[in-house]
Every structure is written in C-alpha cells, then in structure tokens.
Design an enzyme around this catalytic site. Structure first.
Site, PDB file in Angstrom:
ATOM      1  N   PRO A 206       0.850  -1.199   0.000  1.00 29.76           N
ATOM      2  CA  PRO A 206       0.000   0.000   0.000  1.00 29.76           C
ATOM      3  C   PRO A 206       0.883   1.246   0.000  1.00 29.76           C
ATOM      4  O   PRO A 206       2.031   1.182   0.457  1.00 29.76           O
ATOM      5  CB  PRO A 206      -0.763  -0.111   1.326  1.00 29.76           C
ATOM      6  CG  PRO A 206       0.122  -0.919   2.211  1.00 29.76           C
ATOM      7  CD  PRO A 206       0.923  -1.848   1.322  1.00 29.76           C
ATOM      8  N   SER A 233       1.469  -1.562  -7.887  1.00 30.75           N
ATOM      9  CA  SER A 233       0.867  -1.218  -6.585  1.00 30.75           C
ATOM     10  C   SER A 233       0.385   0.234  -6.577  1.00 30.75           C
ATOM     11  O   SER A 233      -0.809   0.489  -6.803  1.00 30.75           O
ATOM     12  CB  SER A 233       1.811  -1.536  -5.447  1.00 30.75           C
ATOM     13  OG  SER A 233       3.075  -0.932  -5.637  1.00 30.75           O
ATOM     14  N   ARG A 234       1.268   1.180  -6.348  1.00 31.37           N
ATOM     15  CA  ARG A 234       0.920   2.600  -6.421  1.00 31.37           C
ATOM     16  C   ARG A 234       2.137   3.345  -6.936  1.00 31.37           C
ATOM     17  O   ARG A 234       3.274   3.037  -6.534  1.00 31.37           O
ATOM     18  CB  ARG A 234       0.524   3.164  -5.045  1.00 31.37           C
ATOM     19  CG  ARG A 234      -0.875   2.785  -4.570  1.00 31.37           C
ATOM     20  CD  ARG A 234      -1.985   3.438  -5.415  1.00 31.37           C
ATOM     21  NE  ARG A 234      -3.314   3.071  -4.953  1.00 31.37           N
ATOM     22  CZ  ARG A 234      -4.023   2.030  -5.382  1.00 31.37           C
ATOM     23  NH1 ARG A 234      -3.531   1.226  -6.314  1.00 31.37           N
ATOM     24  NH2 ARG A 234      -5.232   1.797  -4.904  1.00 31.37           N
ATOM     25  N   ASP A 258       2.070  -0.207 -14.108  1.00 30.02           N
ATOM     26  CA  ASP A 258       0.614  -0.117 -14.255  1.00 30.02           C
ATOM     27  C   ASP A 258       0.103   1.114 -13.519  1.00 30.02           C
ATOM     28  O   ASP A 258      -1.062   1.467 -13.633  1.00 30.02           O
ATOM     29  CB  ASP A 258      -0.053  -1.381 -13.704  1.00 30.02           C
ATOM     30  CG  ASP A 258      -1.561  -1.360 -13.896  1.00 30.02           C
ATOM     31  OD1 ASP A 258      -2.003  -1.203 -15.056  1.00 30.02           O
ATOM     32  OD2 ASP A 258      -2.298  -1.453 -12.893  1.00 30.02           O
ATOM     33  N   GLU A 263      -0.332   9.999 -11.878  1.00 28.53           N
ATOM     34  CA  GLU A 263      -1.361   9.496 -12.808  1.00 28.53           C
ATOM     35  C   GLU A 263      -2.704  10.214 -12.695  1.00 28.53           C
ATOM     36  O   GLU A 263      -3.516  10.156 -13.618  1.00 28.53           O
ATOM     37  CB  GLU A 263      -1.572   7.989 -12.603  1.00 28.53           C
ATOM     38  CG  GLU A 263      -2.262   7.614 -11.294  1.00 28.53           C
ATOM     39  CD  GLU A 263      -2.447   6.104 -11.141  1.00 28.53           C
ATOM     40  OE1 GLU A 263      -1.472   5.352 -11.347  1.00 28.53           O
ATOM     41  OE2 GLU A 263      -3.578   5.678 -10.802  1.00 28.53           O
ATOM     42  N   HIS A 295      -3.247   1.731 -15.104  1.00 28.69           N
ATOM     43  CA  HIS A 295      -3.950   1.265 -13.904  1.00 28.69           C
ATOM     44  C   HIS A 295      -5.075   0.290 -14.265  1.00 28.69           C
ATOM     45  O   HIS A 295      -6.228   0.473 -13.869  1.00 28.69           O
ATOM     46  CB  HIS A 295      -4.491   2.467 -13.108  1.00 28.69           C
ATOM     47  CG  HIS A 295      -4.603   2.181 -11.630  1.00 28.69           C
ATOM     48  ND1 HIS A 295      -4.279   3.106 -10.666  1.00 28.69           N
ATOM     49  CD2 HIS A 295      -5.003   1.072 -10.961  1.00 28.69           C
ATOM     50  CE1 HIS A 295      -4.487   2.582  -9.471  1.00 28.69           C
ATOM     51  NE2 HIS A 295      -4.930   1.340  -9.626  1.00 28.69           N
TER      52      HIS A 295
END
Ligand code: NAI
Length: 329
Positions: A206, A233-234, A258, A263, A295
């Site tokens: 996270p 993930s982020r 991703d 973003e 994403h």
C-alpha cells in the site's frame, strides 16, 4: 441509500447496477471527485469513489456540508482519502479489502513475460511484415530470482505463479507469511538483500508515508545491472525520477508500470486529442524497454464483480446499522 458514484466508467457501471438491483438510489457521475465536483453529492447519504477520486480535507468538508455520512471506496487502496479528517467529521469510510488478488498478480506476471520476451516489439514487427529476430532475445524465467516486496494477498498469488515458472523467490514484508515459505520456498530477507540479489523486483505494497519512494536512487544503486522492476501497486512507491535516470543509465533493464506517481487526471482518460504536458510520462513512453498500462491490473470480470458486491454490501450494512465490517474510519 442515496449514493453519488464518482468516476464511473462503462466497464464498472453494469456490475454495480446488477449487484444493486434497484435497492439503493445510485446516481452515476463520470467526473472524478474533487473540490469542483463534490457538490454533486448534495443531498446524498453516501458517495462511492474510485482510485482516481480525491477525498482530501477540502473535499471532505464539502461532502460533510452536503450531508454525506458514508464513503464507499471501490478499491483496496485508500491513499486517496484523508482518513483522519473523515473520522473528525464522523464520516464512515469503507474499502473493498479484497477482490480477486489474481487479477493484479496475473497482470504483474503478464508484464514480466511481455518485457522479457519483448512481445510488444515482436508483434509490431510482424505487423510490418518484418519477421527477423534481432534484438528479441529474452531469458528463461526458470531459475531466476524474483524479489516480491509486499507478500500480502496479491504478492502471495504472484509467489504461487512464479513458483510454477521455477523462479527462486525472495520476500520482504513487515509480516511474514509462513505458508509462502513452506509452499513456494519463498525466502524472507531484508530490503537491501532483496535489491542486491533479485533479477526481477515486483512491488505489492500500500502507499503510505512509510512506503513512499521505497524504491529510490539509493536502493536502485544496490540492484543488479539490467534488473527488471514491475510496479502494479501505487506510483508513489517508486521515485519516478530515480527510475527514469536508472533506465537511461542502463541500470534498470526493463520497467513495467501499471501505476504512475502523477497518474491523477491522466490515467482513465482519453487524452489522445491533447498535448501531453507531463514530461516524465512523455519520456517514459519513448523507452522501448518500458511497458505502461494505465492502472488496469484489476480489470477482470471477476474483480469487477467482487468490487461491486463489496461496495453494495458496505451500503447495505450502513443502511441497516450504520456500521460495516470494512469500516476504516
Ligand atoms: P495486502 O494488504 O494483502 O498486502 C500488502 C502487504 O504489504 C502486507 O503484507 C503488508 O504487511 C505489507 N506492507 C505494508 N507496509 C509495509 C512496509 N512499510 N514494508 C514492508 N511491507 C509492508 O494488500 P494487497 O491486496 O496485496 O494489495 C497490495 C496493493 O496493491 C494495494 O495496497 C494497492 O495499492 C495495490 N493494488 C493495485 C491495483 C491495480 O489495479 N494496479 C488493484 C488492487 C490493489
């Protein structure tokens, strides 16, 4: 419950409507939640948010003034919500703690294979009737060392997939999952050793103040030359500037992303008719050893069903007794 659903897309609205089956009054907005759109929730009991929405202090204050008491997140991650402020305003927030971890783990594995075997380049060539193989050499996954940072639900499924390929697995996590050690011979180690010994590193954490920029110039310098990094993930878990620098120097051999640090306002939108203003993303799109998806790791039928089911169940529980088992704040 009258619920304003922000950032709705064609891909998720049918799942929410089917699961809801007319029970709650759902009002769909394609716009993202921001201080400019928060007033759309006027008179609603709840809002349902996606990762592209922002529920910071300013937005939460507007939602509170609109009468909103509940925020149902259509995501696992909750880094886009100020939970402390929500608690202060007595607004309940619940997430979808789990929905098909396979969707994201399989996407991470797909990125590894596509980068390794240069599938995008190969496909482009073939479509130009260029059938030569120069520059397409990959490596066997079998016997390579993959470092999984974050061995929770998604990292755990990835361990199972990569064990099937015959990879050696290293893990780094605050909490160790002994079943990954016994079932897939994953070896837990510290971040430094994982960085030094891995041929491929995949991130499954996270985003929070402790994990922000966990992958940075310092630990990239420890990594093997030509390392592959996969981030599903982020975006903020990596320092993107450091990643770009290391791709340019050849330290990072390939990068699958991703998610992107900046973003918001870009991913999930069709900007094909506009001038790209984000120079870092522009640069990343020019590298042939970088694979970018916007994403979409979660985007499977099963995951969308799971997200819709838990979102509606959170609304059901709140409407019954004001508490959901998935309450975060
Ligand atoms: P999880 O909660 O099951 O696993 C996360 C793991 O990270 C836990 O084992 C936890 O102990 C570990 N962790 C947390 N902080 C850490 C730290 N400071 N150092 C080391 N380990 C730490 O979560 P899950 O379901 O596996 O999801 C992981 C992340 O994937 C989510 O938080 C979300 O950001 C991202 N995600 C991305 C999606 C996409 O479409 N790209 C979709 C769903 C999730």
């Amino acid at each position: 419950m009258k619920t304003a659903i922000f950032s709705i897309h064609d891909f998720d609205s049918p799942f929410l409507e089917k699961e809801n089956n007319g029970k709650h009054e759902l009002i769909f907005h394609s716009e993202s939640l921001s201080k400019h759109t928060a007033h759309f929730a006027n008179g609603c009991d709840a809002v349902a948010l996606f990762t592209s929405d922002t529920a910071d202090t300013a937005v939460l204050e507007i939602l509170n003034a609109c009468g909103v008491k509940y925020i149902a997140l259509r995501s696992v991650g909750y880094d886009h919500v100020d939970l402390q402020k929500a608690t202060e305003l007595k607004i309940k927030v619940a997430n979808v703690p789990a929905y098909s971890p396979h969707s994201v783990a399989e996407h991470a594995a797909a990125m590894m294979l596509a980068l390794n075997r240069k599938l995008i380049l190969a496909d482009n060539r073939v479509k130009q009737y260029d059938f030569h193989l120069g520059g397409l050499t990959g490596f066997d996954m079998n016997g390579k060392t993959v470092g999984i940072i974050g061995t929770g639900k998604i990292g755990g499924v990835l361990a199972k997939i990569l064990n099937g390929f015959g990879c050696n697995l290293l893990g780094y996590d605050l909490n160790q999952d002994e079943s990954l050690v016994s079932n897939f011979a994953l070896r837990y180690t510290n971040l430094e050793t994982l960085c030094k010994e891995s041929d491929i590193i995949s991130l499954h954490l996270p985003l929070n103040p402790q994990t922000k920029h966990m992958i940075n110039e310092q630990n990239i310098s420890l990594m093997k030359n030509g390392v592959m990094i996969i981030n599903t993930s982020r975006g903020g878990i990596v320092n993107t500037k450091a990643i770009v620098k290391a791709i340019q120097s050849g330290k990072i051999g390939s990068y699958g992303m991703d998610v992107y640090e900046h973003e918001k306002g870009i991913f999930f939108y069709d900007l094909s008719q506009e001038i790209m203003k984000d120079n870092m993303l522009l640069l990343l799109t020019t590298f042939s050893n970088v694979l970018i998806t916007a994403h979409q790791a979660f985007l499977t039928q099963e995951a969308l069903e799971g997200i819709a089911a838990t979102t509606i169940s959170n609304l059901n529980e709140w409407s019954k007794n004001g508490i959901s088992k998935n309450d975060l704040a």
